[in-house]
Design a protein around this motif. Structure first.
Motif, PDB file in Angstrom:
ATOM      1  N   UNK A 199     -39.097  77.817  50.158  1.00 48.04           N
ATOM      2  CA  UNK A 199     -40.018  77.483  49.073  1.00 48.04           C
ATOM      3  C   UNK A 199     -39.410  76.283  48.357  1.00 48.04           C
ATOM      4  N   UNK A 200     -40.179  75.222  48.199  1.00 44.18           N
ATOM      5  CA  UNK A 200     -39.630  74.012  47.609  1.00 44.18           C
ATOM      6  C   UNK A 200     -39.767  74.033  46.074  1.00 44.18           C
ATOM      7  N   UNK A 201     -38.674  73.692  45.402  1.00 40.38           N
ATOM      8  CA  UNK A 201     -38.692  73.547  43.942  1.00 40.38           C
ATOM      9  C   UNK A 201     -37.997  72.228  43.566  1.00 40.38           C
ATOM     10  N   UNK A 202     -38.247  71.210  44.370  1.00 43.38           N
ATOM     11  CA  UNK A 202     -37.534  69.932  44.198  1.00 43.38           C
ATOM     12  C   UNK A 202     -38.359  68.845  43.521  1.00 43.38           C
ATOM     13  N   UNK A 203     -39.597  69.131  43.156  1.00 43.31           N
ATOM     14  CA  UNK A 203     -40.414  68.090  42.546  1.00 43.31           C
ATOM     15  C   UNK A 203     -39.773  67.595  41.243  1.00 43.31           C
ATOM     16  N   UNK A 204     -39.604  66.286  41.150  1.00 40.06           N
ATOM     17  CA  UNK A 204     -39.046  65.669  39.955  1.00 40.06           C
ATOM     18  C   UNK A 204     -37.537  65.752  39.844  1.00 40.06           C
ATOM     19  N   UNK A 205     -36.870  66.310  40.836  1.00 40.23           N
ATOM     20  CA  UNK A 205     -35.412  66.436  40.754  1.00 40.23           C
ATOM     21  C   UNK A 205     -34.747  65.074  40.644  1.00 40.23           C
ATOM     22  N   UNK A 206     -35.338  64.076  41.308  1.00 41.69           N
ATOM     23  CA  UNK A 206     -34.755  62.747  41.287  1.00 41.69           C
ATOM     24  C   UNK A 206     -34.975  61.987  39.992  1.00 41.69           C
ATOM     25  N   UNK A 207     -35.893  62.449  39.147  1.00 38.59           N
ATOM     26  CA  UNK A 207     -36.146  61.756  37.887  1.00 38.59           C
ATOM     27  C   UNK A 207     -35.829  62.622  36.671  1.00 38.59           C
ATOM     28  N   UNK A 208     -35.119  63.710  36.898  1.00 39.16           N
ATOM     29  CA  UNK A 208     -34.732  64.587  35.795  1.00 39.16           C
ATOM     30  C   UNK A 208     -33.579  63.966  35.017  1.00 39.16           C
ATOM     31  N   UNK A 209     -33.735  63.913  33.704  1.00 37.86           N
ATOM     32  CA  UNK A 209     -32.722  63.309  32.838  1.00 37.86           C
ATOM     33  C   UNK A 209     -32.517  64.182  31.608  1.00 37.86           C
ATOM     34  N   UNK A 210     -31.376  64.048  30.931  1.00 37.80           N
ATOM     35  CA  UNK A 210     -31.179  64.834  29.708  1.00 37.80           C
ATOM     36  C   UNK A 210     -31.998  64.285  28.555  1.00 37.80           C
ATOM     37  N   UNK A 211     -32.552  65.173  27.757  1.00 32.88           N
ATOM     38  CA  UNK A 211     -33.242  64.783  26.532  1.00 32.88           C
ATOM     39  C   UNK A 211     -32.195  64.469  25.465  1.00 32.88           C
ATOM     40  N   UNK A 212     -32.606  63.940  24.302  1.00 34.67           N
ATOM     41  CA  UNK A 212     -31.627  63.723  23.224  1.00 34.67           C
ATOM     42  C   UNK A 212     -30.884  64.994  22.831  1.00 34.67           C
ATOM     43  N   UNK A 213     -31.509  66.156  23.020  1.00 31.56           N
ATOM     44  CA  UNK A 213     -30.850  67.427  22.708  1.00 31.56           C
ATOM     45  C   UNK A 213     -29.907  67.882  23.815  1.00 31.56           C
ATOM     46  N   UNK A 214     -29.951  67.176  24.965  1.00 39.03           N
ATOM     47  CA  UNK A 214     -29.125  67.560  26.100  1.00 39.03           C
ATOM     48  C   UNK A 214     -29.814  68.462  27.099  1.00 39.03           C
ATOM     49  N   UNK A 215     -31.126  68.698  26.929  1.00 43.09           N
ATOM     50  CA  UNK A 215     -31.864  69.553  27.849  1.00 43.09           C
ATOM     51  C   UNK A 215     -32.256  68.768  29.100  1.00 43.09           C
ATOM     52  N   UNK A 216     -32.008  69.280  30.306  1.00 37.21           N
ATOM     53  CA  UNK A 216     -32.556  68.648  31.507  1.00 37.21           C
ATOM     54  C   UNK A 216     -34.073  68.556  31.384  1.00 37.21           C
ATOM     55  N   UNK A 217     -34.611  67.365  31.597  1.00 35.90           N
ATOM     56  CA  UNK A 217     -36.016  67.099  31.273  1.00 35.90           C
ATOM     57  C   UNK A 217     -36.661  66.247  32.352  1.00 35.90           C
ATOM     58  N   UNK A 218     -37.901  66.572  32.674  1.00 34.66           N
ATOM     59  CA  UNK A 218     -38.676  65.747  33.590  1.00 34.66           C
ATOM     60  C   UNK A 218     -40.154  65.867  33.220  1.00 34.66           C
ATOM     61  N   UNK A 219     -41.026  65.293  34.047  1.00 34.83           N
ATOM     62  CA  UNK A 219     -42.447  65.277  33.737  1.00 34.83           C
ATOM     63  C   UNK A 219     -43.022  66.688  33.795  1.00 34.83           C
ATOM     64  N   UNK A 220     -44.132  66.891  33.101  1.00 32.94           N
ATOM     65  CA  UNK A 220     -44.757  68.208  33.018  1.00 32.94           C
ATOM     66  C   UNK A 220     -45.217  68.713  34.380  1.00 32.94           C
ATOM     67  N   UNK A 221     -45.435  67.826  35.346  1.00 35.86           N
ATOM     68  CA  UNK A 221     -45.832  68.251  36.686  1.00 35.86           C
ATOM     69  C   UNK A 221     -44.639  68.578  37.572  1.00 35.86           C
TER      70      UNK A 221
END
Length: 432
Positions: free
Chosen positions: A391-413
């Motif tokens: 089962x793939x859960x890799x969408x957006x893994x390449x564009x995930x970045x930390x938010x100012x709070x330090x949370x791993x963050x990517x697009x809503x999709x």
């Protein structure tokens, strides 16, 4: 170190090794042995949501529910303290409560009439002489679970020495606070609930609440059924401000309508939707001030985000969604409508409108939930084939970045929220 999941080893890997950063083995949906481990290693060791404070308004009120598969009763005792007790008589194991909600002075087993107080203490045993010298009554009350609450959200756990609830929730507390602002200045209360089951594993639904990718595909019929203003509000697929955060601890938040994430942040420029004009007129007729009307009406669509709290509850835009694992291939879902708790002449019309909106999407004949449930069923059926296929859960893994709070963050999709949940699942499923 992450073990690679391959066709040759997928049947031999330990459960915790079935989750990699970018994929999950299909076995996690279909293996009954894994399901049994989940019940003990996750649902019986962490905080599980059991009730909202408004469901226990007075001493003596109760709600029967489950922690994992174990039946429990959540009560407010005579002193006003919330308790959670196992729904199992200490004598011969019969359930002591079969009602979903109600008010009582205590609970009596229908089999041999052992009776218990609201706090679980043993109050009475018929014909007690037979127990003389063979039983210490002080240790025979209903089994108690540790119970704590935050913001009216009540959690219970079987763990004897759990981390404090505040630490378990961590940064999710900020989003709980924001979610509860949709009372429009009043406390939030439960308006009603309905339950249904789907033929699929519990984690399929856990993923869904943080999956923005499916929305315009699965929910085309709902998008076609609402007014243009609402449809435009929920057209977030290409909005760069619509993002998902990994909040830690398996929790995540998916912001579909970022401008409604904090309902207190209102510069007054957003137009109230035309569909609410009759409601606005009704509130004006009973003398509600314009500023209060605006707060109540802006909150009609909820808070614009889905907050997933691992493992069993989400605060989803404008309602609570609670999952209960039944078996490896069956899950019960409870949808709980909420609204402001205030003067009836003000909150009555608001809550009627909120219930109609809830029914339109989440209801059993709504335009949203039946389509979701069909998708969950199909995932379970499909993963029965080719169990070695991930089962793939890799969408957006390449564009995930930390938010100012330090949370791993990517697009809503993207699948940031799913990866957050599976990372926590992996930690909890490791061998002791």
């Amino acid at each position: 170190m992450t073990t690679e999941i391959t066709a040759s080893n997928v049947h031999d890997l330990a459960p915790a090794d079935l989750v990699a950063p970018d994929q999950v083995a299909g076995r996690v949906y279909t293996d009954p042995d894994i399901f049994e481990l989940e019940m003990t290693r996750i649902f019986e060791r962490t905080w599980v949501w059991v009730a909202h404070d408004s469901e226990l308004p007075r001493p003596g009120t109760f709600k029967s529910t489950h922690v994992g598969r174990q039946p429990v009763i959540v009560t407010r005792d005579r002193q006003g303290e919330v308790r959670t007790v196992l729904n199992r008589c200490r004598h011969r194991g019969a359930s002591v409560c079969e009602r979903k909600t109600g008010r009582a002075s205590g609970f009596t087993c229908p089999y041999h009439a052992w009776s218990y107080g609201l706090d679980g203490s043993l109050r009475g045993v018929p014909y007690p002489d037979g127990y003389a010298g063979v039983m210490d009554r002080s240790g025979m009350g209903l089994q108690r679970l540790r119970t704590e609450s935050y913001g009216g959200m009540i959690f219970a756990t079987f763990a004897e020495a759990p981390e404090p609830l505040s630490e378990f929730l961590g940064d999710a507390r900020t989003w709980i606070d924001r979610f509860l602002k949709q009372g429009g200045g009043y406390p939030v209360k439960v308006l009603g609930t309905h339950r249904f089951r789907y033929r699929g594993n519990w984690k399929i639904q856990l993923e869904n609440t943080t999956d923005g990718y499916h929305f315009p595909i699965v929910h085309r019929s709902w998008m076609a059924s609402v007014d243009a203003e609402t449809a435009n509000m929920m057209s977030f697929m290409t909005d760069p401000e619509a993002i998902t955060h990994d909040l830690g601890g398996g929790h995540s938040v998916m912001q579909m309508v970022p401008e409604h994430s904090d309902l207190d942040a209102d510069d007054g420029t957003e137009k109230l939707q035309d569909r609410f004009s009759p409601l606005i007129s009704q509130l004006e007729s009973v003398g509600v001030e314009p500023a209060e009307i605006r707060r109540l009406v802006r909150a009609m669509h909820g808070t614009g985000f889905n907050l997933n709290l691992f493992p069993n509850v989400s605060m989803s835009i404008s309602f609570f969604r609670v999952l209960r694992p039944i078996s490896v291939g069956e899950t019960e879902i409870e949808h709980i409508a909420i609204g402001p708790d205030g003067p009836p002449e003000i909150t009555g019309p608001v809550n009627r409108e909120r219930l109609r909106a809830h029914e339109h999407f989440q209801g059993p004949f709504g335009f949203g939930t039946p389509d979701d449930a069909e998708g969950w069923d199909r995932v379970q059926r499909g993963t029965a084939a080719a169990p070695e296929m991930p089962i793939m859960v890799n969408r957006g893994l390449g564009r995930e970045k930390p938010s100012p709070e330090g949370w791993p963050t990517s697009h809503v999709t993207d699948e940031t929220g799913m990866r957050a949940a599976y990372e926590q699942w992996k930690r909890m499923m490791h061998d002791d």
